[in-house]
Design a protein around this motif. Structure first.
Motif, mmCIF file in Angstrom:
data_model
loop_
_atom_site.group_PDB
_atom_site.id
_atom_site.type_symbol
_atom_site.label_atom_id
_atom_site.label_comp_id
_atom_site.label_asym_id
_atom_site.label_seq_id
_atom_site.Cartn_x
_atom_site.Cartn_y
_atom_site.Cartn_z
ATOM 1 N N SER A 1 0.825 -1.200 0.000
ATOM 2 C CA SER A 1 0.000 0.000 0.000
ATOM 3 C C SER A 1 0.863 1.255 0.000
ATOM 4 O O SER A 1 0.560 2.244 -0.681
ATOM 5 C CB SER A 1 -0.928 -0.005 1.221
ATOM 6 N N GLU A 2 1.967 1.205 0.732
ATOM 7 C CA GLU A 2 2.884 2.351 0.775
ATOM 8 C C GLU A 2 3.525 2.576 -0.593
ATOM 9 O O GLU A 2 3.622 3.715 -1.069
ATOM 10 C CB GLU A 2 3.964 2.108 1.826
ATOM 11 N N ILE A 3 3.962 1.507 -1.253
ATOM 12 C CA ILE A 3 4.579 1.626 -2.569
ATOM 13 C C ILE A 3 3.582 2.219 -3.571
ATOM 14 O O ILE A 3 3.891 3.157 -4.311
ATOM 15 C CB ILE A 3 5.080 0.254 -3.057
ATOM 16 N N MET A 4 2.374 1.656 -3.594
ATOM 17 C CA MET A 4 1.363 2.154 -4.511
ATOM 18 C C MET A 4 1.013 3.604 -4.207
ATOM 19 O O MET A 4 0.850 4.433 -5.116
ATOM 20 C CB MET A 4 0.105 1.293 -4.408
ATOM 21 N N GLY A 5 0.900 3.915 -2.927
ATOM 22 C CA GLY A 5 0.503 5.258 -2.532
ATOM 23 C C GLY A 5 1.545 6.308 -2.837
ATOM 24 O O GLY A 5 1.220 7.399 -3.328
ATOM 25 N N VAL A 6 2.808 6.002 -2.567
ATOM 26 C CA VAL A 6 3.879 6.969 -2.839
ATOM 27 C C VAL A 6 3.972 7.243 -4.336
ATOM 28 O O VAL A 6 4.109 8.399 -4.771
ATOM 29 C CB VAL A 6 5.224 6.449 -2.288
ATOM 30 N N ALA A 7 3.878 6.183 -5.152
ATOM 31 C CA ALA A 7 3.922 6.368 -6.603
ATOM 32 C C ALA A 7 2.744 7.219 -7.072
ATOM 33 O O ALA A 7 2.901 8.125 -7.908
ATOM 34 C CB ALA A 7 3.915 5.008 -7.303
ATOM 35 N N PHE A 8 1.564 6.939 -6.518
ATOM 36 C CA PHE A 8 0.378 7.715 -6.889
ATOM 37 C C PHE A 8 0.518 9.173 -6.480
ATOM 38 O O PHE A 8 0.232 10.093 -7.259
ATOM 39 C CB PHE A 8 -0.863 7.116 -6.232
ATOM 40 N N MET A 9 0.968 9.421 -5.256
ATOM 41 C CA MET A 9 1.087 10.791 -4.773
ATOM 42 C C MET A 9 2.145 11.572 -5.542
ATOM 43 O O MET A 9 1.990 12.777 -5.780
ATOM 44 C CB MET A 9 1.398 10.796 -3.277
ATOM 45 N N ASN A 10 3.225 10.895 -5.936
ATOM 46 C CA ASN A 10 4.241 11.564 -6.756
ATOM 47 C C ASN A 10 3.631 12.027 -8.076
ATOM 48 O O ASN A 10 3.886 13.143 -8.542
ATOM 49 C CB ASN A 10 5.415 10.626 -7.033
ATOM 50 N N PHE A 11 2.817 11.146 -8.686
ATOM 51 C CA PHE A 11 2.193 11.506 -9.958
ATOM 52 C C PHE A 11 1.167 12.618 -9.771
ATOM 53 O O PHE A 11 1.130 13.582 -10.552
ATOM 54 C CB PHE A 11 1.527 10.277 -10.579
ATOM 55 N N LEU A 12 0.338 12.501 -8.739
ATOM 56 C CA LEU A 12 -0.675 13.527 -8.476
ATOM 57 C C LEU A 12 -0.023 14.875 -8.204
ATOM 58 O O LEU A 12 -0.462 15.915 -8.717
ATOM 59 C CB LEU A 12 -1.542 13.111 -7.289
ATOM 60 N N THR A 13 1.044 14.881 -7.418
ATOM 61 C CA THR A 13 1.740 16.126 -7.098
ATOM 62 C C THR A 13 2.358 16.739 -8.342
ATOM 63 O O THR A 13 2.293 17.952 -8.556
ATOM 64 C CB THR A 13 2.825 15.873 -6.032
ATOM 65 N N TYR A 14 2.955 15.884 -9.184
ATOM 66 C CA TYR A 14 3.519 16.395 -10.444
ATOM 67 C C TYR A 14 2.433 17.034 -11.299
ATOM 68 O O TYR A 14 2.599 18.151 -11.809
ATOM 69 C CB TYR A 14 4.191 15.262 -11.223
ATOM 70 N N MET A 15 1.310 16.347 -11.442
ATOM 71 C CA MET A 15 0.236 16.867 -12.287
ATOM 72 C C MET A 15 -0.319 18.179 -11.737
ATOM 73 O O MET A 15 -0.579 19.119 -12.496
ATOM 74 C CB MET A 15 -0.883 15.835 -12.399
ATOM 75 N N GLY A 16 -0.510 18.243 -10.424
ATOM 76 C CA GLY A 16 -1.126 19.423 -9.827
ATOM 77 C C GLY A 16 -0.186 20.585 -9.602
ATOM 78 O O GLY A 16 -0.581 21.751 -9.755
#
Length: 329
Positions: free
Chosen positions: A185-200
Motif C-alpha cells: 500500500s505504501e509503494i502504490m501510494g507513494v507512486a500515486f502521490m508523486n504523480f498527483l503532485t507532479y500533475m497538480g
C-alpha cells in the motif's frame, strides 16, 4: 464532549493486489479516513462492522461497499471509458475530487476547473491501467500480433506489488500477509502521490507559461511559427491544447527554452505529445554535427549540437537557437 469516532476500513485478507493496495492508501489520505483503522478479513461480520469495505463483500453501492467481483458488475469511470473499474477505480470515482483537492490544497469552488481536469487526467494516465490489469484486460486489442522486444512483467508496478505476497510455501500467517500488504500500500501510494503532485503542482501550472509564449510568438519571429519559453516547463500537451483553443492547430514548428545547464534548446514540435516524429525536423544537413563544426556549417556562433534524429538541438544562447529556428523554417 464525546470522542470522535474512529472509522474502520476493511479489505480482504490473504493475497493482495495493486488495486486494493492503492484504494486503501487513497482513502487514508483523506481527512475523513486519516486515522481510520484497517481490517483485512473475509468475515462478513467484519464487513458489517466497517465503515467502508473495499475489494470484498460482493457489493457496490458507492457509499460503503466498493467491490467489483460480482458477476453483474460492469461500471466504468464514465461514458468516455470502456475499462471496467477495480477497487482502485471505484474509490477514485467516488472520492477522487476530494483526494485531489485535499492533497493539493485546492479550493473545491475556486479551483473547480483545475480539479475537474486533474480528476479525468489522473484516472486516464494512472488509475485506468490498474483497473485494466486487475480485471485482466489486455492493453492491445489483438495481443497475438505483437511480439515484445523485452520482458517488463516484473517491472510493472502491479507485479512489484504481487511479488510482495509471501511465497506459497512459506506457511505465512495472516499477520505476515498484513505486514506485506502495508508495504504494498505504501509503494502504490507513494507512486500515486508523486504523480498527483507532479500533475497538480508542475504540469498544470506550466500552462500559463506556454500561453504567454504562444501569445508573444510574433515577437520572436514574424512567421509566428516559433515559441520561446524563458525556462523549461512541460510544454508539449499544453501547446497542442492552446493551438486548438486558438484555431491554430499545427502552426508552431519550433519551441525554444533554457535548459537546466543554463544553455538553450531548440525542439521541433512533435506530431503528438508522445511522438519522436516532428512537424518539421531540423535540417538533415545539420544532424549529428556538434560544437565548432556545427557553428561553422550554420554560420551561427555558439552551437552545441543537433541530434542525429533531427528533433532537438542546443546552443549556448537564446539568440543562437532563435537563429537556428529561423534558418530551419
Amino acid at each position: 464532549m464525546s470522542a470522535t469516532k474512529v472509522l474502520k476500513i476493511c479489505t480482504h485478507s490473504g493475497s493482495f493486489h495493486a488495486d486494493e493496495s492503492l484504494a486503501v492508501y487513497m482513502l487514508k489520505t483523506l481527512k475523513q479516513f486519516k486515522n481510520a483503522t484497517l481490517t483485512r478479513s473475509r468475515n462478513p461480520a467484519d464487513w458489517e462492522e466497517a465503515d467502508i469495505v473495499v475489494d470484498v463483500s460482493g457489493k457496490y453501492d458507492g457509499v460503503k461497499h466498493f467491490d467489483h467481483h460480482q458477476r453483474e458488475f460492469n461500471t466504468t469511470f464514465n461514458d468516455q471509458y470502456k475499462t471496467k473499474l477495480s477497487s482502485a477505480g471505484l474509490v477514485y470515482k467516488h472520492f477522487g475530487k476530494d483526494i485531489i483537492s485535499e492533497n493539493l490544497d485546492l479550493d473545491p469552488v475556486s479551483n473547480s476547473k483545475e480539479i475537474e481536469f486533474l480528476y479525468d487526467r489522473v484516472y486516464r494516465d494512472y488509475i485506468e491501467a490498474i483497473d485494466a490489469d486487475d480485471n485482466g484486460i489486455n492493453k492491445y486489442a489483438n495481443h497475438d500480433d505483437l511480439k515484445p522486444l523485452f520482458r517488463d512483467r516484473n517491472f510493472q508496478i502491479s507485479s512489484i506489488v504481487s511479488n510482495l505476497n509471501p511465497p506459497w510455501d512459506s506457511d505465512a500467517t495472516d499477520a505476515d500477509f498484513d505486514a506485506q500488504f502495508a508495504k504494498a500500500s505504501e509503494i502504490m501510494g507513494v507512486a500515486f502521490m508523486n504523480f498527483l503532485t507532479y500533475m497538480g503542482k508542475s504540469f498544470l501550472p506550466a500552462k500559463q507559461y506556454v500561453e504567454k509564449a504562444f501569445a508573444d510568438r510574433f515577437n520572436a519571429d514574424p512567421s509566428g511559427k516559433i515559441v520561446v519559453l524563458d525556462r523549461f516547463v512541460p510544454w508539449k500537451e499544453h501547446l497542442f491544447n492552446i493551438e486548438k483553443e486558438n484555431n491554430a492547430v499545427g502552426e508552431i514548428l519550433y519551441v525554444l527554452f533554457k535548459d537546466s545547464s543554463n544553455t538553450w534548446r531548440i525542439a521541433a514540435v512533435p506530431l503528438s505529445s508522445s511522438s519522436f516524429d516532428s512537424r518539421k525536423k531540423l535540417p538533415e544537413a545539420w544532424r549529428g554535427l556538434r560544437d565548432e563544426e556545427l557553428s561553422t556549417f550554420t554560420g551561427v556562433p555558439g552551437c552545441v549540437f543537433i541530434h542525429a534524429a533531427g528533433f532537438i538541438g542546443g546552443a549556448k544562447t537564446k539568440e543562437a537557437v532563435l537563429e537556428l529556428a529561423k534558418q530551419s523554417l
